[in-house]
Write an enzyme that holds these catalytic residues in place. Structure first.
Site, PDB file in Angstrom:
ATOM      1  N   ASP A 182       0.849  -1.172   0.000  1.00 33.56           N
ATOM      2  CA  ASP A 182       0.000   0.000   0.000  1.00 33.56           C
ATOM      3  C   ASP A 182       0.893   1.234   0.000  1.00 33.56           C
ATOM      4  O   ASP A 182       1.800   1.348   0.825  1.00 33.56           O
ATOM      5  CB  ASP A 182      -0.835  -0.009   1.296  1.00 33.56           C
ATOM      6  N   ASP A 194      -3.089   4.344  -2.483  1.00 33.26           N
ATOM      7  CA  ASP A 194      -4.188   4.836  -1.652  1.00 33.26           C
ATOM      8  C   ASP A 194      -4.750   6.160  -2.184  1.00 33.26           C
ATOM      9  O   ASP A 194      -3.978   7.077  -2.505  1.00 33.26           O
ATOM     10  CB  ASP A 194      -3.661   5.041  -0.223  1.00 33.26           C
ATOM     11  N   GLU A 233      -6.620   3.340  -6.025  1.00 33.01           N
ATOM     12  CA  GLU A 233      -7.908   3.557  -5.386  1.00 33.01           C
ATOM     13  C   GLU A 233      -8.445   4.899  -5.876  1.00 33.01           C
ATOM     14  O   GLU A 233      -7.835   5.938  -5.630  1.00 33.01           O
ATOM     15  CB  GLU A 233      -7.770   3.566  -3.867  1.00 33.01           C
ATOM     16  N   HIS A 249     -10.920  -3.446   4.312  1.00 37.02           N
ATOM     17  CA  HIS A 249     -10.771  -2.983   5.694  1.00 37.02           C
ATOM     18  C   HIS A 249     -11.564  -1.708   5.977  1.00 37.02           C
ATOM     19  O   HIS A 249     -11.550  -1.223   7.107  1.00 37.02           O
ATOM     20  CB  HIS A 249      -9.295  -2.746   5.983  1.00 37.02           C
ATOM     21  N   ASP A 250     -12.197  -1.135   4.964  1.00 40.49           N
ATOM     22  CA  ASP A 250     -12.997   0.081   5.156  1.00 40.49           C
ATOM     23  C   ASP A 250     -14.492  -0.206   5.165  1.00 40.49           C
ATOM     24  O   ASP A 250     -15.295   0.727   5.272  1.00 40.49           O
ATOM     25  CB  ASP A 250     -12.737   1.075   4.021  1.00 40.49           C
TER      26      ASP A 250
END
Ligand code: TEU
Ligand code: CA
Length: 562
Positions: free
Chosen positions: A98, A200, A257, A328-329
């Site tokens: 990431d 990200d 993303e 994870h969000d």
């Protein structure tokens, strides 16, 4: 010629903090990942995406980087990381990291220096503007985490921009030195053997630097989005970055993303000039939210189908998709799109079938392969997530909204739902750690855990293994054409996948009810069952001349048309 290995890959997302603890401090770490490489190999995944492991004060669990060239001490050392990368490679798996470069931590030395020293070369690494007064920020933009997007710094008598928490100041991509610095950081990690990046919120790096006020009509979710989402300058920055890296490293993957990206944005990112190889788009993830995530609503299956189909076929199928049902969000997919109470296992298997039969690169979020469910939270003190806490403070503490009502919302949509520790076994703390985990563990680990599921041939885990193996066997599932059938059916999702080798028919009943009279396509041709989550269906195994079939609740079948 680039190899494009990711088109044939299944990616597994590791949320490090909650994956496996190896030293008894209740926090997952690199040693823990190393221990579980055999598990990942057996599952059959081709690559892992690791959430951030760079040095961080962890205001947003690593999405606030303090030093881009150091490993977070809590996770281990650089040597641990090297060993891990080496072992993944030895076992035939790639490692994607990431990269969080829309913003840094406010504790990064660049920011610290910029705050303290007016002449700092790092001043221009961030975005500073004069406000209308000390209390009045330069414009009305909101951050993603419930505050204003601007914070005042008395030393500078200016505000700095942060699209996320105030501890995450946005980096200034207008600045050529910053852009070069980012490329150097990425080279640093590529030299360590990293195979690609999950960038990200990369769709937010370009901003309209005239900083106009947002308007409700043209913004999405929050005020201001139109002035920083997927702008032309973002495409330029990515092309430049790509040029800086591609000459030396031409086999790496770039996954971006890109919040709020449309299919046209995706086309620009992926198909026009070298920028990204696939994007993470958020449209499907917003299907159960009203105007924003804190106003949840029932997901409409027809809308879900429409969104998926649009992304599968638009621009003539040229957009390479990433496929995911959670991360994870987001809350757990089985709690959100399945029925985690009466049909947990069956609906988790259906979701696995969906995830692994669409065109693109599937990403499995850790624990979904076990059918893990949302966290069990009763009190605000049990939440760790900065987004959740900020929302609580804004609504309950400041606006005095009813605490119980807010609790109900956050226990449904909070990001912590998917951040509870991996459930490895029925041992203490689910085999995640010998000591108390950093976040509340789900009590259902006694029933839902990897060790038990490994032994049970009918488990969600073994179903995932079979689905991954099927995808590996049939290139049709990876790159074949997608064609939807029954678009108007209220609960059944049905589609063909097809290439020169074969035609497959996928049919999913996404409801608690039996459905009758589903038309079988291509009646004249025999159909052989490749996989199903329904025990009776598996006994029969083929369709000869049937014109209709009925599907049990949450039944998922994949048929090969002979
Ligand atoms: O998330 C980006 C993002 O768009 C978030 O607003 C996301 O939609 C939100 O968390 C949902 O509630 C990325 C990371 O995945 C997230 O963990 C980070 O907190 C965020 O960026 C900031 O780096
Ligand atoms: Ca640890």
């Amino acid at each position: 010629m680039r190899e494009k290995w990711w088109k044939d890959s299944v990616i597994y997302q590791i949320y490090i903090k909650s994956f496996q603890d190896s030293n008894g401090d209740g926090v997952g770490d690199i040693g823990g990942i190393i221990k579980r490489i055999p598990y990942l190999k057996e599952l059959g995944v081709d690559a892992v995406w690791m959430t951030p492991f760079m040095d961080s004060p962890n205001v947003d669990n690593g999405y606030d980087v303090r030093d881009y060239r150091r490993v977070l001490e809590e996770f281990g050392t650089m040597d641990d990381l090297r060993t891990m990368i080496h072992l993944f490679h030895e076992n035939g798996m790639k490692v994607i990291m990431d990269m969080v470069v829309n913003h840094s931590s406010n504790q990064h030395r660049w920011f610290q220096d910029a705050v303290r020293n007016e002449a700092s070369p790092y001043q221009n690494y961030y975005i500073w503007r004069k406000g209308k007064s000390e209390e009045q920020p330069p414009n009305n933009w909101n951050s993603f985490f419930s505050e204003s997007a601007w914070t005042y710094v008395p030393e500078r008598n200016k505000f700095y921009l942060h699209l996320f928490a105030k501890e995450q100041p946005d980096l200034n991509w207008e600045n050529e030195s910053l852009r070069k610095e980012v490329a150097d950081i990425m080279k640093f990690w590529l030299e360590e053997g990293i195979d690609g990046f999950r960038m990200d919120v990369i769709g937010l790096i370009g901003k309209d630097i005239t900083f106009p006020d947002g308007t409700f009509e043209n913004d999405l979710e929050m005020i201001g989005t139109q002035y920083y989402s997927n702008l032309p300058q973002t495409h330029q920055y990515l092309q430049e970055l790509r040029q800086r890296l591609d000459s030396e490293y031409n086999n790496i993957v770039f996954i971006g993303e890109t919040t709020y990206a449309t299919v046209d944005d995706a086309y620009k990112y992926i198909c026009e000039k070298p920028e990204l190889d696939m994007i993470l788009q958020s449209e499907l993830m917003e299907v159960d939210a009203d105007t924003d995530k804190w106003i949840p609503k029932q997901a409409d299956l027809k809308e879900m189908k429409q969104i998926i189909t649009k992304w599968q076929i638009s621009h003539n199928g040229q957009i390479w998709n990433s496929i995911f049902l959670g991360n994870h969000d987001k809350p757990r997919c089985v709690s959100r799109f399945g029925n985690s109470v009466e049909y947990r296992e069956k609906s988790a298997k259906l979701l696995s079938t969906l995830l692994l039969t669409l065109r693109g690169t599937p990403i499995i979020y850790q624990g979904d392969e076990l059918g893990m469910t949302n966290g069990e939270f009763e009190d605000i003190s049990q939440f760790d997530d900065v987004e959740t806490r900020n929302f609580w403070n804004q609504e309950v503490v400041e606006k005095k909204r009813n605490a119980e009502a807010v609790m109900q919302i956050i226990s449904r949509v909070s990001r912590d739902n998917s951040r509870t520790p991996m459930q490895w076994s029925e041992e203490k703390n689910g085999g995640f750690s010998t000591e108390k985990p950093w976040i509340r563990m789900n009590s259902n680990y006694h029933i839902i855990n990897a060790a038990e599921e490994k032994k049970d041939p009918e488990s969600v885990l073994n179903y995932y293994k079979d689905m991954i193996a099927l995808r590996k066997k049939f290139s049709t599932l990876r790159t074949g054409k997608y064609q939807e059938l029954l678009p108007d059916h209220p609960t059944v999702f049905s589609y063909f996948r097809e290439n020169d080798e074969r035609r497959l028919w996928v049919v999913l009943n996404m409801s608690d009810y039996k459905v009758e009279n589903i038309s079988v396509p291509e009646v004249e041709r025999k159909k052989v069952l490749c996989i199903s989550n329904d025990s009776e269906r598996k006994l029969k195994g083929s369709l000869e001349k049937e014109t209709k079939i009925s599907l049990s609740p949450w039944e998922a079948d994949v048929w090969q048309i002979e």
